[in-house]
Design a protein around this motif. Structure first.
Motif, PDB file in Angstrom:
ATOM      1  N   GLU A 115       0.836  -1.196   0.000  1.00  0.00           N
ATOM      2  CA  GLU A 115       0.000   0.000   0.000  1.00  0.00           C
ATOM      3  C   GLU A 115       0.879   1.258   0.000  1.00  0.00           C
ATOM      4  O   GLU A 115       0.579   2.249  -0.684  1.00  0.00           O
ATOM      5  CB  GLU A 115      -0.918   0.003   1.225  1.00  0.00           C
ATOM      6  N   VAL A 116       1.963   1.206   0.729  1.00  0.00           N
ATOM      7  CA  VAL A 116       2.897   2.329   0.740  1.00  0.00           C
ATOM      8  C   VAL A 116       3.494   2.532  -0.656  1.00  0.00           C
ATOM      9  O   VAL A 116       3.608   3.656  -1.147  1.00  0.00           O
ATOM     10  CB  VAL A 116       4.006   2.098   1.781  1.00  0.00           C
ATOM     11  N   LYS A 117       3.874   1.434  -1.312  1.00  0.00           N
ATOM     12  CA  LYS A 117       4.426   1.516  -2.666  1.00  0.00           C
ATOM     13  C   LYS A 117       3.404   2.107  -3.638  1.00  0.00           C
ATOM     14  O   LYS A 117       3.740   2.918  -4.508  1.00  0.00           O
ATOM     15  CB  LYS A 117       4.859   0.134  -3.148  1.00  0.00           C
ATOM     16  N   ARG A 118       2.132   1.689  -3.481  1.00  0.00           N
ATOM     17  CA  ARG A 118       1.084   2.208  -4.376  1.00  0.00           C
ATOM     18  C   ARG A 118       0.921   3.713  -4.210  1.00  0.00           C
ATOM     19  O   ARG A 118       0.856   4.466  -5.182  1.00  0.00           O
ATOM     20  CB  ARG A 118      -0.241   1.492  -4.082  1.00  0.00           C
ATOM     21  N   ARG A 119       0.879   4.153  -2.971  1.00  0.00           N
ATOM     22  CA  ARG A 119       0.721   5.585  -2.703  1.00  0.00           C
ATOM     23  C   ARG A 119       1.946   6.364  -3.192  1.00  0.00           C
ATOM     24  O   ARG A 119       1.831   7.456  -3.734  1.00  0.00           O
ATOM     25  CB  ARG A 119       0.507   5.836  -1.211  1.00  0.00           C
ATOM     26  N   ARG A 120       3.122   5.772  -2.993  1.00  0.00           N
ATOM     27  CA  ARG A 120       4.342   6.435  -3.440  1.00  0.00           C
ATOM     28  C   ARG A 120       4.357   6.581  -4.957  1.00  0.00           C
ATOM     29  O   ARG A 120       4.723   7.629  -5.497  1.00  0.00           O
ATOM     30  CB  ARG A 120       5.576   5.666  -2.967  1.00  0.00           C
ATOM     31  N   ALA A 121       3.950   5.529  -5.682  1.00  0.00           N
ATOM     32  CA  ALA A 121       3.903   5.574  -7.141  1.00  0.00           C
ATOM     33  C   ALA A 121       2.913   6.631  -7.616  1.00  0.00           C
ATOM     34  O   ALA A 121       3.178   7.376  -8.579  1.00  0.00           O
ATOM     35  CB  ALA A 121       3.530   4.199  -7.704  1.00  0.00           C
ATOM     36  N   GLN A 122       1.776   6.717  -6.926  1.00  0.00           N
ATOM     37  CA  GLN A 122       0.765   7.712  -7.288  1.00  0.00           C
ATOM     38  C   GLN A 122       1.298   9.131  -7.072  1.00  0.00           C
ATOM     39  O   GLN A 122       1.122  10.017  -7.919  1.00  0.00           O
ATOM     40  CB  GLN A 122      -0.495   7.492  -6.444  1.00  0.00           C
ATOM     41  N   GLU A 123       1.967   9.334  -5.955  1.00  0.00           N
ATOM     42  CA  GLU A 123       2.529  10.637  -5.663  1.00  0.00           C
ATOM     43  C   GLU A 123       3.656  10.990  -6.645  1.00  0.00           C
ATOM     44  O   GLU A 123       3.812  12.139  -7.052  1.00  0.00           O
ATOM     45  CB  GLU A 123       3.064  10.667  -4.233  1.00  0.00           C
ATOM     46  N   TYR A 124       4.408   9.978  -7.041  1.00  0.00           N
ATOM     47  CA  TYR A 124       5.511  10.217  -7.987  1.00  0.00           C
ATOM     48  C   TYR A 124       4.984  10.618  -9.356  1.00  0.00           C
ATOM     49  O   TYR A 124       5.556  11.488 -10.028  1.00  0.00           O
ATOM     50  CB  TYR A 124       6.365   8.955  -8.106  1.00  0.00           C
ATOM     51  N   GLN A 125       3.878  10.007  -9.784  1.00  0.00           N
ATOM     52  CA  GLN A 125       3.258  10.389 -11.052  1.00  0.00           C
ATOM     53  C   GLN A 125       2.795  11.845 -11.013  1.00  0.00           C
ATOM     54  O   GLN A 125       2.973  12.600 -11.972  1.00  0.00           O
ATOM     55  CB  GLN A 125       2.086   9.470 -11.369  1.00  0.00           C
ATOM     56  N   GLY A 126       2.221  12.242  -9.883  1.00  0.00           N
ATOM     57  CA  GLY A 126       1.815  13.631  -9.719  1.00  0.00           C
ATOM     58  C   GLY A 126       3.009  14.577  -9.742  1.00  0.00           C
ATOM     59  O   GLY A 126       2.953  15.654 -10.344  1.00  0.00           O
ATOM     60  N   PHE A 127       4.089  14.138  -9.104  1.00  0.00           N
ATOM     61  CA  PHE A 127       5.309  14.945  -9.103  1.00  0.00           C
ATOM     62  C   PHE A 127       5.843  15.130 -10.520  1.00  0.00           C
ATOM     63  O   PHE A 127       6.264  16.230 -10.905  1.00  0.00           O
ATOM     64  CB  PHE A 127       6.372  14.277  -8.227  1.00  0.00           C
ATOM     65  N   GLN A 128       5.836  14.063 -11.307  1.00  0.00           N
ATOM     66  CA  GLN A 128       6.327  14.158 -12.675  1.00  0.00           C
ATOM     67  C   GLN A 128       5.479  15.113 -13.508  1.00  0.00           C
ATOM     68  O   GLN A 128       6.008  15.886 -14.311  1.00  0.00           O
ATOM     69  CB  GLN A 128       6.341  12.773 -13.326  1.00  0.00           C
ATOM     70  N   LYS A 129       4.156  15.081 -13.329  1.00  0.00           N
ATOM     71  CA  LYS A 129       3.278  15.985 -14.070  1.00  0.00           C
ATOM     72  C   LYS A 129       3.540  17.438 -13.702  1.00  0.00           C
ATOM     73  O   LYS A 129       3.464  18.337 -14.536  1.00  0.00           O
ATOM     74  CB  LYS A 129       1.818  15.630 -13.810  1.00  0.00           C
ATOM     75  N   ARG A 130       3.856  17.675 -12.424  1.00  0.00           N
ATOM     76  CA  ARG A 130       4.115  19.043 -11.971  1.00  0.00           C
ATOM     77  C   ARG A 130       5.482  19.546 -12.423  1.00  0.00           C
ATOM     78  O   ARG A 130       5.659  20.721 -12.727  1.00  0.00           O
ATOM     79  CB  ARG A 130       4.040  19.134 -10.444  1.00  0.00           C
ATOM     80  N   SER A 131       6.441  18.667 -12.453  1.00  0.00           N
ATOM     81  CA  SER A 131       7.817  19.100 -12.661  1.00  0.00           C
ATOM     82  C   SER A 131       8.303  18.983 -14.092  1.00  0.00           C
ATOM     83  O   SER A 131       9.274  19.641 -14.469  1.00  0.00           O
ATOM     84  CB  SER A 131       8.762  18.297 -11.758  1.00  0.00           C
ATOM     85  N   GLN A 132       7.660  18.148 -14.908  1.00  0.00           N
ATOM     86  CA  GLN A 132       8.117  17.951 -16.279  1.00  0.00           C
ATOM     87  C   GLN A 132       7.269  18.737 -17.271  1.00  0.00           C
ATOM     88  O   GLN A 132       6.056  18.832 -17.123  1.00  0.00           O
ATOM     89  CB  GLN A 132       8.096  16.469 -16.643  1.00  0.00           C
TER      90      GLN A 132
END
Length: 525
Positions: A115-132
């Motif tokens: 569950e932690v990995k799932r949330r981390r992956a979701q947050e990372y996708q959001g980070f990529q959309k914001r930063s790229q």
């Protein structure tokens, strides 16, 4: 007899630690704005096709790998391995430190890890959309293309207009010369008209220019303008530039100009340290050592401002000129205190010191100021002299190895990258000791994670990796009050401090590295 054994044991530990230290070192009305900043699908497909073709043009040409260079290339995966073996003797890990490896997922229970990995992956996708942005997409300009266009450096303020530099067509004789321009976040127009050139779509997102005379067309292209029409303070428009049989793309950065944050250094001449530097510290249960620090600072810098963050349960007054004493909730923590102290600094530079440091004649802040004033460094560390006489500069290099879906690997090693020309006692590193002078705005930009309550230091430099340009100079030295106290000589304050200072396993630290920084592993020596 028991007392003698204790003394012998303390001597052995001290010798082992000392030996280890010796080895170390506008617009159109839009109802909604898509802030995901992703390239248009057609453009993305075009770029992928071009890249695909460029990668498969010369497959029949043999090649030989040059291992010394190929081995330096990034791989889609990282290795988390420590060193095994070595000498198995008492205190050998201090005398001969080996690289260790930590699997950071172990900070979580097996039942919660997925569950932690799932949330981390979701947050990372959001980070990529914001930063790229589209500026991150690889664009390859085909060789011998008749299109001339800017590949880098075109920038426009939001809702403003610029001339697009460098547009031209280099084509052999033909009956009609024609080019097309297409944008997404803005419109095209012309600042001047040229005879014998047809222009269609001026004021629109798609414009066509044509002429029977190549010279006239190229002259007209010099007056083509781009106007940003969709407000976004920091994004990129990808422009398509086409002619018969040829396509190219280039980017236009849309962003506000960077607002400078400048500090008035005062009259020219020698460095006025008191006008340039604020000393910041955090204290907890050590008012006696804090007072020793203040007294030593006043001996050499009588008017410099000292900012103190204090999270004691029963705070005591700390009085004196140019002292700012801020009370925090009890036990709020180390990095929270750092944030508070640094947030109150108004000078160009902030000097961080621990509350048990002591200034001496060798604590020449002017030297550190000179380094920052003369270089592009953001932060420069000094050195700390222990009661044993050993001086530590605590330099580290950091390397982020790209990983796969499991996260990246962070590698930390003792040492530095290279020396700094003009400053023979200074080097470039990524992490330095807990005594450093830094540009205040850069430290505030990185910040200190308040979840790291008692045990933390390099985590600040990890968060600042890629943002902070760090150096270290070993000729500016501060002394460290003795930490060596025999158990029977400890006061109740000492025992309480030890309880908070050394809370046990660093699970919180590892969980932050795993989730917040998206690391799967940390290696260090």
């Amino acid at each position: 007899m028991r007392s003698l054994r204790k003394k012998v044991l303390m001597v052995m530990v001290t010798v082992g630690v000392v030996a280890a230290l010796i080895r170390s070192w506008t617009p159109k009305p839009y109802g909604a704005v898509d802030v995901r900043s992703k390239p248009d699908t057609k453009i993305e497909k075009l770029l992928e096709e071009r890249l695909h073709l460029s990668q498969h043009t010369y497959n029949d040409v043999p090649y030989r790998l040059k291992e010394s260079v190929a081995g330096l290339l990034a791989r889609n995966g990282c290795v988390c391995e420590g060193e095994s073996g070595g000498i198995n003797l008492p205190y050998s890990h201090l005398l001969f430190p080996r690289v260790s490896a930590q699997d950071l997922h172990t900070a979580f229970k097996d039942s919660e890890l997925e569950e932690v990995k799932r949330r981390r992956a979701q947050e990372y996708q959001g980070f990529q959309k914001r930063s790229q942005t589209a500026a991150d997409v690889l664009i390859v300009a085909a060789a011998n293309s008749p299109l001339q266009y800017p590949t880098q450096g075109v920038e426009v303020r939001p809702l403003k207009t610029i001339l697009i530099p460098g547009l031209a067509l280099r084509q052999k004789t033909r009956e009609l010369y024609l080019v097309n321009l297409t944008a997404t976040l803005g419109t095209f127009d012309i600042a001047a008209m040229v005879d014998n050139v047809s222009v269609r779509g001026d004021g629109e997102t798609h414009m066509t220019l044509s002429s029977r005379l190549l010279a006239s067309l190229n002259r007209q292209l010099q007056f083509v303008t781009y106007t940003n029409t969709l407000f976004h303070p920091n994004t990129v428009d990808t422009v398509q530039f086409e002619t018969d049989g040829h396509q190219s793309v280039f980017t236009v950065k849309v962003r506000h100009g960077v607002t400078p944050k400048l500090y008035n250094p005062g009259p020219r001449g020698e460095y006025n340290v008191s006008a340039l530097v604020t000393v910041a510290t955090k204290t907890f249960l050590r008012y006696d050592k804090l007072q020793d620090l203040i007294d030593s600072i006043r001996q050499f810098y009588p008017t410099i401002t000292i900012v103190i963050a204090d999270d004691n349960e029963h705070p005591k007054p700390v009085n004196g000129p140019n002292i700012e004493h801020y009370i925090m909730p009890f036990g709020k923590g180390w990095f929270a205190g750092r944030n508070l102290a640094v947030s109150q600094v108004t000078t160009k530079y902030v000097l961080w010191v621990d509350d048990d440091f002591i200034f001496t004649a060798n604590t020449k802040l002017e030297k550190l100021v000179d380094v920052l004033e003369s270089t592009t460094l953001d932060l420069v560390g000094g050195a700390v002299r222990e009661v044993t006489g050993y001086t530590a500069s605590y330099r580290h290099t950091m390397s982020l190895e790209q990983g796969g879906d499991e996260g990246d690997c962070l590698h930390i090693r003792r040492g530095f990258h290279h020396a700094i020309k003009g400053f023979p006692n200074c080097v470039i590193a990524d992490g330095v000791i807990n005594f450093f002078l830094a540009r205040t705005d850069k430290v505030q930009q990185v910040g200190f994670d308040p979840r790291l309550a008692r045990v933390a230091h390099l985590e600040f430099f990890i968060d600042g990796l890629g943002t902070l340009h760090v150096g270290s100079c070993d000729d500016v030295v501060v002394s460290h009050a003795s930490k060596i106290k025999l158990p029977w000589g400890q006061s109740e304050s000492d025992k309480a401090y030890a309880k908070f200072r050394y809370p046990g396993p660093a699970q919180t630290k590892n969980s932050l590295l795993f989730f917040k920084n998206r690391f799967q592993c940390l290696t260090h020596n």
